[in-house]
Design a protein around this motif. Structure first.
Motif, PDB file in Angstrom:
ATOM      1  N   SER A  89       0.852  -1.184   0.000  1.00  0.00           N
ATOM      2  CA  SER A  89       0.000   0.000   0.000  1.00  0.00           C
ATOM      3  C   SER A  89       0.885   1.231   0.000  1.00  0.00           C
ATOM      4  CB  SER A  89      -0.900   0.008   1.241  1.00  0.00           C
ATOM      5  OG  SER A  89      -1.530   1.274   1.377  1.00  0.00           O
ATOM      6  N   ALA A  90       0.618   2.145  -0.914  1.00  0.00           N
ATOM      7  CA  ALA A  90       1.403   3.374  -0.976  1.00  0.00           C
ATOM      8  C   ALA A  90       1.204   4.230   0.265  1.00  0.00           C
ATOM      9  CB  ALA A  90       1.038   4.166  -2.224  1.00  0.00           C
ATOM     10  N   VAL A  91       0.126   3.972   1.005  1.00  0.00           N
ATOM     11  CA  VAL A  91      -0.130   4.738   2.226  1.00  0.00           C
ATOM     12  C   VAL A  91       0.850   4.329   3.323  1.00  0.00           C
ATOM     13  CG1 VAL A  91      -1.818   5.266   4.011  1.00  0.00           C
ATOM     14  CG2 VAL A  91      -2.559   5.001   1.634  1.00  0.00           C
ATOM     15  N   VAL A 119      -0.416  -2.734  -6.049  1.00  0.00           N
ATOM     16  CA  VAL A 119      -0.062  -1.510  -5.327  1.00  0.00           C
ATOM     17  C   VAL A 119      -1.337  -0.707  -5.112  1.00  0.00           C
ATOM     18  CG1 VAL A 119       1.364   0.549  -5.290  1.00  0.00           C
ATOM     19  CG2 VAL A 119       2.197  -1.518  -6.426  1.00  0.00           C
ATOM     20  N   ASP A 120      -1.802  -0.707  -3.882  1.00  0.00           N
ATOM     21  CA  ASP A 120      -3.013   0.044  -3.560  1.00  0.00           C
ATOM     22  C   ASP A 120      -2.667   1.523  -3.387  1.00  0.00           C
ATOM     23  OD1 ASP A 120      -5.691   0.341  -3.102  1.00  0.00           O
ATOM     24  OD2 ASP A 120      -5.607  -0.197  -0.983  1.00  0.00           O
ATOM     25  N   GLU A 121      -3.596   2.397  -3.820  1.00  0.00           N
ATOM     26  CA  GLU A 121      -3.384   3.853  -3.740  1.00  0.00           C
ATOM     27  C   GLU A 121      -2.068   4.251  -4.406  1.00  0.00           C
ATOM     28  OE1 GLU A 121      -5.676   5.814  -2.580  1.00  0.00           O
ATOM     29  OE2 GLU A 121      -6.972   4.442  -1.504  1.00  0.00           O
ATOM     30  N   ILE A 122      -1.811   3.714  -5.596  1.00  0.00           N
ATOM     31  CA  ILE A 122      -0.517   3.922  -6.255  1.00  0.00           C
ATOM     32  C   ILE A 122      -0.230   5.389  -6.508  1.00  0.00           C
ATOM     33  CG2 ILE A 122      -1.471   3.589  -8.578  1.00  0.00           C
ATOM     34  CD1 ILE A 122       1.175   2.144  -9.291  1.00  0.00           C
ATOM     35  N   HIS A 123      -1.269   6.199  -6.629  1.00  0.00           N
ATOM     36  CA  HIS A 123      -1.050   7.628  -6.892  1.00  0.00           C
ATOM     37  C   HIS A 123      -0.374   8.342  -5.727  1.00  0.00           C
ATOM     38  CE1 HIS A 123      -4.933   7.372  -4.785  1.00  0.00           C
ATOM     39  NE2 HIS A 123      -4.623   8.560  -4.289  1.00  0.00           N
ATOM     40  N   ARG A 124      -0.345   7.706  -4.559  1.00  0.00           N
ATOM     41  CA  ARG A 124       0.289   8.341  -3.398  1.00  0.00           C
ATOM     42  C   ARG A 124       1.817   8.221  -3.440  1.00  0.00           C
ATOM     43  NH1 ARG A 124      -3.196   9.792   0.764  1.00  0.00           N
ATOM     44  NH2 ARG A 124      -5.351   9.077   0.499  1.00  0.00           N
ATOM     45  N   PHE A 125       2.351   7.342  -4.277  1.00  0.00           N
ATOM     46  CA  PHE A 125       3.801   7.305  -4.466  1.00  0.00           C
ATOM     47  C   PHE A 125       4.213   8.526  -5.283  1.00  0.00           C
ATOM     48  CE2 PHE A 125       3.916   2.489  -3.907  1.00  0.00           C
ATOM     49  CZ  PHE A 125       4.599   2.567  -2.704  1.00  0.00           C
ATOM     50  N   GLY A 146      -1.939  -1.614 -10.342  1.00  0.00           N
ATOM     51  CA  GLY A 146      -2.100  -0.505  -9.412  1.00  0.00           C
ATOM     52  C   GLY A 146      -3.563  -0.132  -9.264  1.00  0.00           C
ATOM     53  N   ALA A 147      -3.935   0.318  -8.079  1.00  0.00           N
ATOM     54  CA  ALA A 147      -5.312   0.767  -7.820  1.00  0.00           C
ATOM     55  C   ALA A 147      -5.276   2.231  -7.426  1.00  0.00           C
ATOM     56  CB  ALA A 147      -5.948  -0.068  -6.719  1.00  0.00           C
TER      57      ALA A 147
END
Length: 439
Positions: A89-91, A119-125, A146-147
């Protein structure tokens, strides 16, 4: 069909959840065919259905609202094509976690098995972390899934997007959510203790989020009740879900676009709905009013000059009254603009004039309309031959106001609607006079 339960636990898709596990875990789909609401991608003719049938999976970005099945689809994909499954998780994960995941994937690859890395919440990377996936994806060490709930076009690197297929998951509609409740009732062995009206209200309150719906249903199942709850009794028991609306992200731009286009389409009822959606969700009222004010010039302009005045008056009223009383003035401006005659002639005139100014550079005005405050300027011909319009019949001289190197242009072309009908007639009259005086 689609799923709704995202977590990062290592439980494999085919494992049976313990009897005391959360309801969402107990009814988690065991195969892609059990996914609710996403047949357009998981069905036989969908992108995922075709990949599974071919036994070959490409990297994917699953983009959709919360609770629509992104995590479950990733788990089931790995199981369907016989891949090793890993999730981060990117979180909660950093560079060290990614290095560990890639090292494990390398070992698995050496043993002849491919890895699906979810990869959950990939936009947080951040961008650099996203770039770190590229060599492992290109070498085939991992197939990335990715989600994200955010628009990948804005939140993910172009390099990463070019190596992955973006699949859009739908917000769960009423029938899908009802099917999910039916599945929950089967798992519990009893009906949900609510009336039909309350069941519909419960589905509506989920706002398309299956995970939220199951959490609410689990609360209802856990409470002993003598008779089914009606909507009012259920609302008193459960907290109300606020609509999904991120003022800094996609929902923000989607709703303001819907408001703008509803007003442009002269549909005040739809415009009021989108206005209410934003204000109820906590949008800054003056932001919405600024967009309506822009609309008054862009899409109405001089077809109804009062539209802009209404918007400025609404700003004054809102700043004077504050919320919530002042929001009524914003509603008035919205309705006025939605029902006003439409014209984008002013908008088009601005675009054309700006382009012409850029293209023609620094052309001087003709000498007859130059100001001549000194004798030197008069000697140079500044202002010579200027025709003072008030001294001519109809207050119109028909003089030339364009640079000598440039022919007259037409930037503003009023439409045959609203006040611009009069403006068009006025311009046509002046053009006739101008042509007569040339002759």
């Amino acid at each position: 069909m689609t799923d709704l339960f995202a977590d990062d636990s290592p439980q494999a898709p085919h494992d049976t959840a313990p009897a005391d596990a959360p309801l969402a875990d107990r009814i988690r789909p065991a195969s892609l065919s059990e996914i609710i609401g996403q047949d357009h991608i998981t069905g036989r003719e969908g992108a995922i259905g075709r990949m599974v049938a071919a036994g070959k999976l490409s990297s994917l970005i699953l983009w959709g609202p919360p609770g629509t099945g992104k995590t479950s689809i990733a788990r089931l994909l790995a199981d369907s094509v016989g891949m090793h499954y890993m999730a981060v998780s990117a979180v909660f994960s950093g560079v060290a976690d990614l290095k560990k995941a890639f090292a494990e994937a390398e070992k698995v690859s050496a043993m002849g098995k491919k890895t699906l890395l979810f990869v959950d919440e990939i936009h947080r990377f951040n961008k650099a972390q996203q770039d770190g996936f590229l060599p492992y994806v290109e070498r085939g060490v991992v197939t990335l899934v990715g989600a994200t709930t955010e628009n990948p076009s804005f939140e993910l690197n172009a390099a990463l997007l070019s190596r992955a297929q973006v699949l859009v998951l739908n917000r769960l509609d009423g029938p899908a959510l009802d099917a999910l409740l039916t599945r929950a009732e089967a798992a519990e062995g009893k009906a949900l203790p609510v009336t039909d009206d309350a069941r519909r209200a419960l589905i509506a309150s989920a706002d398309g989020d299956g995970r939220f719906l199951l959490n609410q249903a689990e609360t209802l199942f856990s409470i002993a009740m003598g008779s089914p709850l009606d909507p009012a009794a259920m609302a008193a028991l459960l907290h109300r879900r606020m609509p999904v609306y991120d003022k800094g992200a996609d929902g923000h731009y989607n709703l303001i676009s819907a408001l703008h286009k509803s007003m442009r389409g002269s549909d005040p009822q739809a415009a009021l709905y989108w206005l209410a959606r934003m204000l109820v969700a906590g949008e800054e009222p003056l932001y919405v009013l600024r967009r309506i004010t822009r609309f008054a010039s862009e899409d109405i302009g001089l077809a109804d000059p009062q539209a802009l005045a209404q918007c400025i008056a609404a700003k004054e009223a809102y700043q004077f009254l504050g919320s919530p009383e002042g929001e009524l003035a914003i509603v008035q401006a919205c309705i006025y603009c939605a029902t006003a005659p439409k014209s984008n002639a002013v908008y088009k005139a601005q675009k054309s004039a700006w382009k012409s100014a850029m293209d023609t550079g620094s052309l001087m005005p003709p000498a007859n309309i130059l100001n001549a405050p000194t004798n030197l300027m008069k000697d140079l011909g500044y202002g010579k031959g200027y025709a003072y319009d008030h001294d001519r019949d109809e207050g119109f001289s028909g003089d030339n106001y364009w640079p000598d190197e440039m022919s007259p242009q037409e930037f503003y072309a009023p439409v045959e609607r609203g006040f611009e009908v009069k403006l068009r007639a006025r311009l046509e009259h002046w053009e006739r006079l101008r042509n007569e005086r040339k002759d």
